[in-house]
Motif scaffolding. Structure first.
Motif, PDB file in Angstrom:
ATOM      1  N   TYR A   8       0.821  -1.202   0.000  1.00 13.28           N
ATOM      2  CA  TYR A   8       0.000   0.000   0.000  1.00 13.28           C
ATOM      3  C   TYR A   8       0.864   1.265   0.000  1.00 13.28           C
ATOM      4  CZ  TYR A   8      -3.651  -3.309   1.223  1.00 13.28           C
ATOM      5  OH  TYR A   8      -4.522  -4.353   1.208  1.00 13.28           O
ATOM      6  N   ILE A  11       2.081   1.726  -3.695  1.00 11.68           N
ATOM      7  CA  ILE A  11       1.074   2.136  -4.684  1.00 11.68           C
ATOM      8  C   ILE A  11       0.414   3.457  -4.300  1.00 11.68           C
ATOM      9  CG2 ILE A  11       0.600  -0.264  -5.299  1.00 11.68           C
ATOM     10  CD1 ILE A  11      -2.067   0.018  -3.793  1.00 11.68           C
ATOM     11  N   ALA A  12       0.695   3.954  -3.103  1.00 14.36           N
ATOM     12  CA  ALA A  12       0.058   5.188  -2.637  1.00 14.36           C
ATOM     13  C   ALA A  12       0.280   6.368  -3.573  1.00 14.36           C
ATOM     14  CB  ALA A  12       0.529   5.524  -1.225  1.00 14.36           C
ATOM     15  N   ALA A  14       0.716   6.487  -6.841  1.00 14.71           N
ATOM     16  CA  ALA A  14      -0.108   6.328  -8.043  1.00 14.71           C
ATOM     17  C   ALA A  14      -1.582   6.528  -7.714  1.00 14.71           C
ATOM     18  CB  ALA A  14       0.108   4.953  -8.649  1.00 14.71           C
ATOM     19  N   VAL A  15      -2.028   6.006  -6.567  1.00 11.92           N
ATOM     20  CA  VAL A  15      -3.430   6.144  -6.176  1.00 11.92           C
ATOM     21  C   VAL A  15      -3.769   7.607  -5.904  1.00 11.92           C
ATOM     22  CG1 VAL A  15      -5.133   5.576  -4.402  1.00 11.92           C
ATOM     23  CG2 VAL A  15      -3.589   3.803  -5.269  1.00 11.92           C
ATOM     24  N   ILE A  16      -2.867   8.307  -5.219  1.00 12.24           N
ATOM     25  CA  ILE A  16      -3.108   9.722  -4.901  1.00 12.24           C
ATOM     26  C   ILE A  16      -3.186  10.558  -6.181  1.00 12.24           C
ATOM     27  CG2 ILE A  16      -2.092  11.768  -3.824  1.00 12.24           C
ATOM     28  CD1 ILE A  16      -0.951   9.881  -1.677  1.00 12.24           C
ATOM     29  N   PHE A  18      -3.966   9.477  -9.145  1.00 19.30           N
ATOM     30  CA  PHE A  18      -5.194   9.093  -9.846  1.00 19.30           C
ATOM     31  C   PHE A  18      -6.401   9.809  -9.247  1.00 19.30           C
ATOM     32  CE2 PHE A  18      -9.011   6.421  -9.837  1.00 19.30           C
ATOM     33  CZ  PHE A  18      -9.231   6.289 -11.193  1.00 19.30           C
ATOM     34  N   LEU A  19      -6.478   9.859  -7.925  1.00 18.33           N
ATOM     35  CA  LEU A  19      -7.614  10.500  -7.272  1.00 18.33           C
ATOM     36  C   LEU A  19      -7.655  12.000  -7.570  1.00 18.33           C
ATOM     37  CD1 LEU A  19      -7.539   8.733  -3.778  1.00 18.33           C
ATOM     38  CD2 LEU A  19      -9.165   8.347  -5.642  1.00 18.33           C
ATOM     39  N   THR A  22      -7.606  12.352 -11.965  1.00 17.70           N
ATOM     40  CA  THR A  22      -8.560  11.594 -12.770  1.00 17.70           C
ATOM     41  C   THR A  22      -9.923  11.489 -12.090  1.00 17.70           C
ATOM     42  OG1 THR A  22      -6.756  10.291 -13.737  1.00 17.70           O
ATOM     43  CG2 THR A  22      -8.984   9.406 -13.952  1.00 17.70           C
ATOM     44  N   ALA A  23      -9.946  10.910 -10.905  1.00 16.16           N
ATOM     45  CA  ALA A  23     -11.227  10.684 -10.230  1.00 16.16           C
ATOM     46  C   ALA A  23     -11.919  12.007  -9.881  1.00 16.16           C
ATOM     47  CB  ALA A  23     -11.010   9.843  -8.974  1.00 16.16           C
ATOM     48  N   TYR A  24     -11.173  12.931  -9.297  1.00 15.75           N
ATOM     49  CA  TYR A  24     -11.787  14.209  -8.906  1.00 15.75           C
ATOM     50  C   TYR A  24     -12.330  14.991 -10.109  1.00 15.75           C
ATOM     51  CZ  TYR A  24     -12.276  19.049  -7.452  1.00 15.75           C
ATOM     52  OH  TYR A  24     -12.760  20.315  -7.257  1.00 15.75           O
TER      53      TYR A  24
END
Length: 283
Positions: A8, A11-12, A14-16, A18-19, A22-24
């Motif tokens: 975790y 990958i944090a 890349a996830v941050i 992305f959020l 992309t997601a926001y």
């Protein structure tokens, strides 16, 4: 750090990202599509932005232009890509690496650079008309005629993306057993029969994949009409991607631009589903 938490941690980042990037934006765009800006603040407007689309002649023109380019360009590009991949996969061809790199090079060129290059070559006194003049054909108004302007965009896009799809098909061709072609040749099947009876059916999943990617790219088309024609003449090359840009960054009507963007999302979903059903893919 405990071993169970280490993945975790890695990958944090890349996830941050992305959020945030992309997601926001996706969620914020959906939120904006149901709101309108009044007195500097966004207020809920329900489906007003979407009902506004129904009476927007420019939107319908952009939708029509996008589908015309899609219908002309995507099948042509995929067909040429399959043919080129088949030729470059031949055991008889020499200098394969050189040809593969040459056809793939347009895919790595800058979208803006190649669009500007085509706009220069397609001027009334540009390279294309000069070449036509040498063979006794009058110059063509590539960018100033509504029909030829669409064709010019199709030409430019085909030049850039054929090589990209060719590489995808080439990878699929190399997974087809050579024994299938040998058995077909023994049974008397010629090259054309082998192509339609072995090559095309074997590439069915790859064709579906490339078709969906091309569909998404065409419905988001922006760079070519923006740099080649600016959406003209008379909105004849206005696309949905260009219309989203104009509403958001020229008129600063981000709410309406977001509504148009989500129409594109729905169209992509519908066309992708249609391609799955058409090809009979059940996976």
């Amino acid at each position: 750090m405990k071993q169970t938490k280490a993945p975790y941690f890695f990958i944090a980042p890349a996830v941050i990202l992305f959020l945030i990037f992309t997601a926001y934006p996706i969620i914020a765009s959906l939120y904006l599509s149901f709101h309108q800006k009044e007195d500097g603040a966004y207020t809920f407007a329900g489906l007003s932005n979407y009902t506004r689309l129904l009476n927007d002649s420019i939107f319908w023109t952009a939708l029509s232009n996008t589908f015309i380019i899609f219908i002309l360009q995507v099948p042509l590009m995929l067909m040429l890509a399959i043919i080129l991949a088949s030729v470059l996969n031949s055991q008889l061809l020499k200098l394969k690496a050189l040809f593969r790199v040459s056809f793939f090079l347009p895919a790595v060129t800058s979208l803006v650079a190649y669009s500007l290059l085509f706009s220069i070559m397609m001027q009334n006194n540009g390279l294309f008309n000069e070449l036509l003049g040498y063979i006794g054909i009058d110059g063509i108004p590539w960018l100033s005629d509504s029909v030829w302007a669409k064709f010019s965009i199709v030409m430019a896009m085909t030049w850039r993306w054929v090589g990209y799809n060719m590489i995808i098909f080439l990878a699929g061709l190399q997974n087809i057993p050579e024994e299938m072609y040998e058995a077909a040749a023994i049974d008397g099947a010629g090259k054309i029969r082998q192509f339609f009876s072995i090559t095309v059916p074997s590439l069915k999943p790859i064709i579906l994949f490339a078709g969906i990617l091309s569909t998404i790219g065409t419905l988001q088309l922006f760079d070519e009409p923006f740099n080649l024609t600016g959406g003209g003449p008379g909105n004849s090359t206005m696309t949905l991607g260009l219309y989203i840009y104009e509403n958001g960054f020229e008129y600063f009507d981000f709410s309406y631009g977001s509504a148009v963007a989500y129409v594109v999302v729905v169209l992509v979903a519908i066309l992708s589903y249609g391609q799955f059903k058409f090809t009979g893919d059940k996976s």
